[in-house]
Motif scaffolding. Structure first.
Motif, PDB file in Angstrom:
ATOM      1  N   VAL A  50       0.839  -1.197   0.000  1.00  0.00           N
ATOM      2  CA  VAL A  50       0.000   0.000   0.000  1.00  0.00           C
ATOM      3  C   VAL A  50       0.875   1.249   0.000  1.00  0.00           C
ATOM      4  O   VAL A  50       1.874   1.322   0.725  1.00  0.00           O
ATOM      5  CB  VAL A  50      -0.939   0.023   1.235  1.00  0.00           C
ATOM      6  N   TYR A  54      -2.365  -0.967  -3.442  1.00  0.00           N
ATOM      7  CA  TYR A  54      -3.321   0.139  -3.370  1.00  0.00           C
ATOM      8  C   TYR A  54      -2.549   1.440  -3.206  1.00  0.00           C
ATOM      9  O   TYR A  54      -1.532   1.480  -2.511  1.00  0.00           O
ATOM     10  CB  TYR A  54      -4.246  -0.016  -2.162  1.00  0.00           C
ATOM     11  N   TYR A  57      -3.494   4.835  -1.588  1.00  0.00           N
ATOM     12  CA  TYR A  57      -4.549   5.492  -0.819  1.00  0.00           C
ATOM     13  C   TYR A  57      -4.279   6.979  -0.866  1.00  0.00           C
ATOM     14  O   TYR A  57      -3.392   7.490  -0.186  1.00  0.00           O
ATOM     15  CB  TYR A  57      -4.543   4.969   0.624  1.00  0.00           C
ATOM     16  N   LYS A  85      -4.483  -0.485  -7.582  1.00  0.00           N
ATOM     17  CA  LYS A  85      -5.753   0.229  -7.560  1.00  0.00           C
ATOM     18  C   LYS A  85      -5.605   1.516  -6.758  1.00  0.00           C
ATOM     19  O   LYS A  85      -4.782   1.589  -5.851  1.00  0.00           O
ATOM     20  CB  LYS A  85      -6.817  -0.635  -6.862  1.00  0.00           C
ATOM     21  N   LYS A  98      -7.375   4.064  -4.143  1.00  0.00           N
ATOM     22  CA  LYS A  98      -8.486   4.248  -3.199  1.00  0.00           C
ATOM     23  C   LYS A  98      -8.477   5.710  -2.790  1.00  0.00           C
ATOM     24  O   LYS A  98      -7.441   6.238  -2.392  1.00  0.00           O
ATOM     25  CB  LYS A  98      -8.269   3.376  -1.964  1.00  0.00           C
ATOM     26  N   ILE A 157      -9.561   1.393   3.881  1.00  0.00           N
ATOM     27  CA  ILE A 157      -9.593   0.659   2.605  1.00  0.00           C
ATOM     28  C   ILE A 157     -10.639  -0.452   2.681  1.00  0.00           C
ATOM     29  O   ILE A 157     -11.337  -0.748   1.716  1.00  0.00           O
ATOM     30  CB  ILE A 157      -8.208   0.062   2.264  1.00  0.00           C
TER      31      ILE A 157
END
Lengths: 661, 164
Positions: A246, A287, A289, A328, A330, A348
């Motif tokens: 992340v 991810y 964020y 991805k 977020k 998340i």
């Protein structure tokens, strides 16, 4: 060839479905699968075009990060487009990110074929025609707004790197920021992008990557400074089918904006860092964020991810290897506490972003219960350079325990606001005065606030402190994410402590009592300090004010020792560092009932200077409580009992006739 | 009109709650209760949990906003450069407090922790436009500029759908 994805000839078989493992090396040295001079030339030309070495027409670069756009970069671009259309000249307009010199935005660079790139500052739509006339038509220098040349220029003009703002900087993370087109993967590859990932993927085992990062001495740039390699090692050792990587881009610290700038100006560097980290710990999903307050960063990240997928640098079997990595984005939803690892994980997962007690550490059981590594944007932006150039190169910079560089976001009462990257161990003095250009308006330097709501205010007496994790901690601040807010004599330290406590109080998630209740009580104590007798309702308030000050220190230590997460543990820092260095200011508020910075409104007394007042009546109209009396043409008078000390009359008066005592 | 949002997310995936809420809010400008009930059924979470999430994050609104949203940055750099006075001037000009909406639903004042444009502090944003390095003197002209604008898309849509 216009992109690296295009084939040089039919012999090339690289495609998204069937990627060639030599793709990255091929881009710089290609073609590798066959020998053909005309193909080789195609690669050389493409690289040169991407590096702006070869060009047929002039290129105009416009700094279009958030700060550039806020200063009017879009209007400047429109003006430039209109101007070149009017003059019927061929130019290429390229949007770049932010070069870091935000005080001088909008920054526009002009590069003529075969000539060095020259930067100009503070370009407005009004002077666009002059700029184009002198640089492109007359092929000269627009000396009025000259910032400097990127490379040695034939006319011998000053170099950008000789400017005091850039001279003392060492750029690793910000190296390409404001220089390259941030949404072009080809531009990134031409500058050696993804070669570090390629090296890690094909020539290094995950253990070796982790060891390299460990040896480099890289520490987390998000706040606490935990060694990045140690974190990765923990996750690597976990035997789990699924691991997550992340990127923490929830830059909640008010006053820090380096992560936003890196994501806007060089997002591929962060993605490459994530790829290397993902490979090192064996993660298959990632991810990013990112704060929702950074719409431009999110938009550029989306483009980045799509391009990486197209080039087979994200997805399954990256570059024909066993390594798969999906990324991805977020979006955060506006909660400061989500910068804390376990709270971020909860967010998340779609829950309220509340921290959890550690252990278990996220590296062992994190997102969806799987081993998860969370690194800050700036940390990840360092990784590619470390793998590319080696741990020794990186650890050669900095101090004994803090290696490499650190980006600071200079803001507040400082001349050169913007982003600067300095080697660890540089003194605060150098950052404030040599790079930052000192305090504007002939004011006196008072303090610098480092580390945001978790950090502290450092006065002039410790200005020779070196910036590294330990030294800053020793003097009562912390590295934090790198917010660097400079204050002059007009900033009140009590008011600042109140500001930070209000912030922490609002952002406390409410899970643990010391943080939820403790910060509230602390805020009450601080709020009582600058209140005037006139506005208090309870007769015991005066007593409460002293009592609060007596218990403040103890309350602070309880909050620090017993809070669940970093937010609470560091919440008392702004107050403690204030008491340590600015005790006299607190005492002045308490005993003498005055605020010499002129900030704490209730302690101010507004009067009219009869000799200056012309009786124009502007202040009367502005006053929301009808506290100003007087006839037109005669000096006015402020009724102290009615005055709510809003300061609107002071702001409105054009004759400086309102005096604050 | 919000049904398309669900197409991008798998049913009963609890981690998609926040992205769905963000998309709903971008359509309506706030989170209408009626829509949230549908979301609750789709992600498989009770409405109470959704309410918990909605009230936890600063971003989510449970009531419709004004046509123009003025966000006043209250970051450290802006604070040091007197954003408190700026806020006071805006509040005075519009006659509402931060977090409130004017009666004619033209303006909403919001506070934001930091919009990351510290170098041009103090900053306010109106809708998506940044206004940096401003003083209280600039406030009336900025507000005037937006007073004449048409209704924001979100509110119109909400009225059509009958959720207001």
């Amino acid at each position: 060839m216009n992109t690296f994805l295009e084939k040089c000839c039919d012999e090339c078989w690289h495609s998204k479905e069937r990627p060639c493992d030599l793709f990255i090396r091929c881009a710089s040295e290609g073609p590798l699968c066959h020998h053909n001079q005309s193909c080789r030339d195609k690669f050389i030309h493409l690289n040169n075009r991407m590096l702006y070495i070869e060009q047929d027409i002039p290129i105009i670069f416009i700094g279009m990060g958030t700060c550039g756009l806020a200063s009017g970069a879009q209007k400047v671009e429109d003006a430039i487009r209109a101007e070149v259309e009017k003059l019927q000249i061929d130019v290429k307009i390229e949007a770049t990110g932010c070069i870091g010199f935000c005080a001088r935005e909008v920054i526009v660079d002009v590069k003529l074929p075969g000539e060095a790139r020259v930067s100009y500052y503070e370009i407005t739509p009004k002077i666009v025609s002059k700029l184009i006339q002198s640089t492109i038509i007359e092929k000269d220098i627009f000396t009025e707004k000259l910032l400097g040349a990127h490379e040695p220029h034939s006319k011998g003009i000053k170099l950008l790197n000789d400017d005091p703002f850039f001279k003392h900087q060492v750029k690793i993370v910000l190296k390409e920021c404001g220089v390259i087109n941030p949404v072009s993967i080809d531009a990134y590859i031409a500058r050696g992008g993804f070669s570090a990932f390629d090296k890690a993927l094909r020539r290094m085992k995950p253990e070796e990557v982790v060891r390299e990062v460990l040896q480099s001495g890289l520490r987390g740039r998000g706040g606490a400074g935990f060694p990045t390699g140690r974190k990765w090692e923990m996750a690597l050792k976990q035997k789990s089918a699924h691991k997550y990587m992340v990127c923490n881009a929830d830059e909640g610290d008010p006053g820090a904006f380096m992560d936003r700038s890196v994501l806007e100006s060089d997002p591929f560097r962060v993605v490459e860092g994530m790829l290397i980290a993902g490979y090192a710990i064996g993660a298959s999903d990632g991810y990013i964020y990112c704060r929702a307050e950074y719409p431009l960063a999110i938009e550029r990240l989306e483009k980045t991810i799509n391009q990486c997928k197209e080039y087979s640098l994200l997805g399954d079997n990256i570059l024909n290897s066993d390594f798969s990595f999906n990324l991805k984005i977020k979006k955060g939803a506006g909660a400061f506490v989500c910068g804390e690892e376990t709270a971020l994980i909860a967010s998340i997962e779609g829950k309220r972003g509340m921290p959890k007690p550690r252990p278990p550490f996220p590296a062992i059981a994190g997102l969806f219960g799987m081993p998860t590594i969370i690194n800050n944007v700036e940390t990840l932006a360092n990784v590619a350079s470390i793998i590319g150039k080696g741990a020794e190169w990186f650890s050669g910079m900095g101090t004994e325990k803090s290696k490499g560089t650190k980006v600071f976001a200079l803001s507040g009462k400082i001349r050169n606001t913007g982003l600067v990257e300095v080697p660890m161990g540089t003194t605060l003095n150098k950052v404030v005065f040599d790079i930052g250009g000192g305090i504007p308006g002939g004011k006196r330097f008072k303090a610098v606030q480092i580390g945001g709501p978790s950090g502290g205010c450092l006065p002039e007496s410790v200005i020779e402190t070196k910036v590294d994790y330990e030294s800053l901690k020793d003097v009562g601040a912390m590295m934090g994410s790198g917010g660097f807010v400079v204050m002059d004599q007009d900033t009140c330290m009590v008011d600042l402590a109140k500001y930070f406590l209000t912030f922490i109080q609002n952002e406390s998630c409410g899970k643990c009592v010391p943080c939820r209740e403790g910060t509230k009580r602390m805020l009450e104590i601080i709020e009582r300090i600058p209140t005037s007798y006139r506005f208090t309702k309870e007769k015991t308030d005066q007593l409460q004010r002293y009592k609060g000050m007596i218990t403040l220190q103890r309350l602070a230590s309880v909050i620090r020792d017993t809070s669940l997460c970093g937010l609470g543990q560091s919440a008392p820092n702004p107050v403690l560092s204030g008491l340590q260095y600015f005790r006299d200011e607190y005492e002045e508020h308490l005993y003498e009932r005055k605020c010499s910075s002129g900030v704490c409104k209730e302690l101010l007394v507004y009067t009219v200077d009869n000799s200056k007042c012309t009786g124009c009546g502007v202040c009367v109209r502005k006053c929301s409580d009808q506290a100003i009396l007087g006839e037109k043409g005669h000096a006015h008078y402020i009724v102290e009992e009615k005055c709510i000390k809003c300061g609107m009359c002071f702001e409105a008066c054009r004759f400086d006739a309102i005096v604050i005592n | 009109m919000h049904q398309y949002i669900f197409d991008n997310y798998t049913k009963n995936d609890k981690s998609s709650l926040i992205p769905i809420m963000q998309e709903v809010q971008s359509v309506y400008g706030y989170l209408p209760e009626k829509v949230m009930k549908e979301v609750s059924g789709y992600v498989g979470l009770p409405l109470s949990r959704i309410y918990g999430v909605a009230t936890f994050y600063n971003m989510f609104r449970l009531a419709p906003l004004g046509e123009n949203i003025i966000k006043v940055c209250r970051g450290t750099a802006c604070h040091v450069k007197n954003s408190a006075n700026l806020l006071f001037a805006i509040e005075n000009t519009l006659g509402i407090k931060a977090g409130e909406t004017t009666k004619d639903r033209k303006f909403t004042i919001e506070l934001v922790n930091c919009i990351g444009a510290c170098s041009i502090a103090p900053v306010i944003t109106v809708n998506d436009d940044y206004h940096g390095r401003i003083t209280t003197k600039d406030i009336p002209s900025i507000i005037k500029k937006y007073s004449g604008k048409q209704k924001a898309a979100g509110i119109e849509k909400a009225e059509e759908a009958g959720t207001v």
